[in-house]
Design a protein around this motif. Structure first.
Motif, PDB file in Angstrom:
ATOM      1  N   ILE A  21      10.587 -11.088   2.038  1.00 43.45           N
ATOM      2  CA  ILE A  21      11.745 -11.364   2.896  1.00 43.45           C
ATOM      3  C   ILE A  21      11.300 -12.127   4.137  1.00 43.45           C
ATOM      4  CG2 ILE A  21      13.425 -10.251   4.445  1.00 43.45           C
ATOM      5  CD1 ILE A  21      13.733  -8.085   2.246  1.00 43.45           C
ATOM      6  N   GLU A  22      10.141 -11.785   4.673  1.00 48.30           N
ATOM      7  CA  GLU A  22       9.616 -12.444   5.871  1.00 48.30           C
ATOM      8  C   GLU A  22       9.128 -13.868   5.611  1.00 48.30           C
ATOM      9  OE1 GLU A  22       7.497  -9.725   9.144  1.00 48.30           O
ATOM     10  OE2 GLU A  22       6.440  -9.926   7.245  1.00 48.30           O
ATOM     11  N   MET A  23       8.821 -14.175   4.388  1.00 48.17           N
ATOM     12  CA  MET A  23       8.183 -15.450   4.063  1.00 48.17           C
ATOM     13  C   MET A  23       8.932 -16.685   4.557  1.00 48.17           C
ATOM     14  SD  MET A  23       6.477 -16.423   0.495  1.00 48.17           S
ATOM     15  CE  MET A  23       6.576 -18.078  -0.070  1.00 48.17           C
ATOM     16  N   PRO A  24      10.256 -16.789   4.402  1.00 48.58           N
ATOM     17  CA  PRO A  24      10.931 -17.990   4.907  1.00 48.58           C
ATOM     18  C   PRO A  24      10.784 -18.158   6.428  1.00 48.58           C
ATOM     19  CG  PRO A  24      12.382 -16.780   3.444  1.00 48.58           C
ATOM     20  CD  PRO A  24      11.170 -15.940   3.652  1.00 48.58           C
ATOM     21  N   PHE A  25      10.797 -17.055   7.162  1.00 51.60           N
ATOM     22  CA  PHE A  25      10.626 -17.136   8.610  1.00 51.60           C
ATOM     23  C   PHE A  25       9.209 -17.585   8.963  1.00 51.60           C
ATOM     24  CE2 PHE A  25      13.982 -14.009   7.922  1.00 51.60           C
ATOM     25  CZ  PHE A  25      14.987 -14.517   8.741  1.00 51.60           C
ATOM     26  N   GLU A  26       8.235 -17.091   8.218  1.00 45.45           N
ATOM     27  CA  GLU A  26       6.853 -17.481   8.462  1.00 45.45           C
ATOM     28  C   GLU A  26       6.608 -18.933   8.067  1.00 45.45           C
ATOM     29  OE1 GLU A  26       4.740 -13.140   7.803  1.00 45.45           O
ATOM     30  OE2 GLU A  26       5.003 -14.464   6.079  1.00 45.45           O
ATOM     31  N   TYR A  49       5.006   4.316  -5.356  1.00 48.15           N
ATOM     32  CA  TYR A  49       5.561   3.092  -5.939  1.00 48.15           C
ATOM     33  C   TYR A  49       6.601   2.467  -5.015  1.00 48.15           C
ATOM     34  CZ  TYR A  49       3.666   3.473 -10.692  1.00 48.15           C
ATOM     35  OH  TYR A  49       2.850   3.504 -11.784  1.00 48.15           O
ATOM     36  N   ALA A  50       7.509   3.292  -4.524  1.00 52.76           N
ATOM     37  CA  ALA A  50       8.576   2.787  -3.670  1.00 52.76           C
ATOM     38  C   ALA A  50       8.027   2.193  -2.375  1.00 52.76           C
ATOM     39  CB  ALA A  50       9.572   3.906  -3.356  1.00 52.76           C
ATOM     40  N   THR A  51       7.018   2.844  -1.813  1.00 53.97           N
ATOM     41  CA  THR A  51       6.451   2.343  -0.561  1.00 53.97           C
ATOM     42  C   THR A  51       5.739   1.019  -0.768  1.00 53.97           C
ATOM     43  OG1 THR A  51       6.179   4.620   0.187  1.00 53.97           O
ATOM     44  CG2 THR A  51       4.933   2.939   1.351  1.00 53.97           C
ATOM     45  N   LEU A  52       4.925   0.924  -1.809  1.00 53.75           N
ATOM     46  CA  LEU A  52       4.256  -0.348  -2.080  1.00 53.75           C
ATOM     47  C   LEU A  52       5.264  -1.443  -2.432  1.00 53.75           C
ATOM     48  CD1 LEU A  52       1.084   0.778  -4.043  1.00 53.75           C
ATOM     49  CD2 LEU A  52       1.193  -0.187  -1.755  1.00 53.75           C
ATOM     50  N   GLY A  53       6.311  -1.074  -3.160  1.00 51.73           N
ATOM     51  CA  GLY A  53       7.367  -2.043  -3.465  1.00 51.73           C
ATOM     52  C   GLY A  53       8.090  -2.503  -2.213  1.00 51.73           C
ATOM     53  N   ALA A  54       8.321  -1.588  -1.280  1.00 49.61           N
ATOM     54  CA  ALA A  54       8.987  -1.953  -0.025  1.00 49.61           C
ATOM     55  C   ALA A  54       8.112  -2.882   0.807  1.00 49.61           C
ATOM     56  CB  ALA A  54       9.347  -0.703   0.766  1.00 49.61           C
ATOM     57  N   VAL A  55       6.807  -2.623   0.845  1.00 47.62           N
ATOM     58  CA  VAL A  55       5.887  -3.505   1.576  1.00 47.62           C
ATOM     59  C   VAL A  55       5.915  -4.898   0.964  1.00 47.62           C
ATOM     60  CG1 VAL A  55       3.440  -3.947   2.045  1.00 47.62           C
ATOM     61  CG2 VAL A  55       4.383  -1.684   2.445  1.00 47.62           C
ATOM     62  N   LEU A  56       5.890  -4.972  -0.357  1.00 43.68           N
ATOM     63  CA  LEU A  56       5.919  -6.266  -1.031  1.00 43.68           C
ATOM     64  C   LEU A  56       7.248  -6.982  -0.808  1.00 43.68           C
ATOM     65  CD1 LEU A  56       4.604  -8.323  -2.898  1.00 43.68           C
ATOM     66  CD2 LEU A  56       5.514  -7.037  -4.827  1.00 43.68           C
ATOM     67  N   PHE A 107      -0.387 -18.716  -0.648  1.00 44.88           N
ATOM     68  CA  PHE A 107      -1.513 -18.128  -1.379  1.00 44.88           C
ATOM     69  C   PHE A 107      -1.690 -16.657  -1.019  1.00 44.88           C
ATOM     70  CE2 PHE A 107      -6.115 -17.341  -1.915  1.00 44.88           C
ATOM     71  CZ  PHE A 107      -6.185 -17.523  -3.284  1.00 44.88           C
ATOM     72  N   SER A 108      -1.541 -16.328   0.258  1.00 48.22           N
ATOM     73  CA  SER A 108      -1.689 -14.929   0.668  1.00 48.22           C
ATOM     74  C   SER A 108      -0.591 -14.055   0.064  1.00 48.22           C
ATOM     75  CB  SER A 108      -1.700 -14.798   2.182  1.00 48.22           C
ATOM     76  OG  SER A 108      -0.420 -15.047   2.733  1.00 48.22           O
ATOM     77  N   LYS A 109       0.618 -14.575  -0.046  1.00 50.63           N
ATOM     78  CA  LYS A 109       1.702 -13.805  -0.666  1.00 50.63           C
ATOM     79  C   LYS A 109       1.438 -13.594  -2.155  1.00 50.63           C
ATOM     80  CE  LYS A 109       3.979 -13.654   3.155  1.00 50.63           C
ATOM     81  NZ  LYS A 109       4.145 -12.458   3.950  1.00 50.63           N
ATOM     82  N   LEU A 110       0.898 -14.609  -2.820  1.00 49.23           N
ATOM     83  CA  LEU A 110       0.540 -14.458  -4.233  1.00 49.23           C
ATOM     84  C   LEU A 110      -0.559 -13.408  -4.416  1.00 49.23           C
ATOM     85  CD1 LEU A 110       0.575 -18.164  -5.475  1.00 49.23           C
ATOM     86  CD2 LEU A 110       2.173 -16.345  -6.082  1.00 49.23           C
ATOM     87  N   LEU A 111      -1.541 -13.413  -3.528  1.00 51.87           N
ATOM     88  CA  LEU A 111      -2.584 -12.395  -3.591  1.00 51.87           C
ATOM     89  C   LEU A 111      -2.009 -11.001  -3.371  1.00 51.87           C
ATOM     90  CD1 LEU A 111      -5.624 -13.986  -1.715  1.00 51.87           C
ATOM     91  CD2 LEU A 111      -5.402 -13.498  -4.150  1.00 51.87           C
ATOM     92  N   LEU A 112      -1.053 -10.886  -2.454  1.00 48.85           N
ATOM     93  CA  LEU A 112      -0.426  -9.592  -2.203  1.00 48.85           C
ATOM     94  C   LEU A 112       0.332  -9.102  -3.437  1.00 48.85           C
ATOM     95  CD1 LEU A 112       0.147  -7.369  -0.100  1.00 48.85           C
ATOM     96  CD2 LEU A 112       2.244  -8.617   0.463  1.00 48.85           C
ATOM     97  N   VAL A 113       1.025  -9.995  -4.113  1.00 49.04           N
ATOM     98  CA  VAL A 113       1.746  -9.626  -5.338  1.00 49.04           C
ATOM     99  C   VAL A 113       0.762  -9.123  -6.394  1.00 49.04           C
ATOM    100  CG1 VAL A 113       3.075 -10.562  -7.276  1.00 49.04           C
ATOM    101  CG2 VAL A 113       3.718 -11.140  -4.930  1.00 49.04           C
TER     102      VAL A 113
END
Length: 135
Positions: free
Chosen positions: A30-35, A18-25, A50-56
């Motif tokens: 966090i990276e999204m504004p830079f991207e 859980y913690a690892t998947l939460g950290a990836v998400l 859209f890709s971030k929503l799919l990841l969530v």
């Protein structure tokens, strides 16, 4: 059957998973504004959002106890692996030209590589994959 409904395959993740998947998400968000700042067009920005929503949705499904959770975990495992393989070759160029992007990408690769190890460590992923290949 690939998507088994018995309780053995629907049991939840460990706290580390859980913690690892939460950290990836979280790191992805966090990276999204830079991207978004680096995207050249509105189409690229829309695709990124859209890709971030799919990841969530994928990580939420992978962390659930739904019947599709084992399949979502396999997709998350594949996505992390594909992402690491895509990002690692670009790291030397990012190190030379943009140190902030290098740090962001290096942390993302490290988290996703750790997620691969943590998700693949569990016997369910391997047994589901083996059963799917035999069918």
């Amino acid at each position: 059957m690939f998507l088994s409904l018995n309780d053995r395959h629907r049991r939840g993740l460990t706290a580390l998973q859980y913690a690892t998947l939460g950290a990836v998400l979280c790191w992805s968000l966090i990276e999204m504004p830079f991207e978004l700042a680096a995207s050249a067009s509105a189409t690229e920005s829309a695709a990124l959002i859209f890709s971030k929503l799919l990841l969530v949705v994928l990580i939420a499904c992978a962390c659930s106890r739904a019947a599709l959770a084992p399949f979502a975990r396999l997709i998350a495992l594949f996505g992390c692996g594909a992402s690491v393989l895509a990002i690692v070759p670009a790291l030397p160029g990012e190190f030379r030209y943009d140190r902030i992007a290098f740090v962001l990408s290096a942390v993302e690769c490290a988290l996703k590589a750790f997620a691969i190890v943590v998700l693949a460590w569990r016997d369910d992923g391997v047994s589901l994959w083996g059963r799917w290949q035999r069918s």
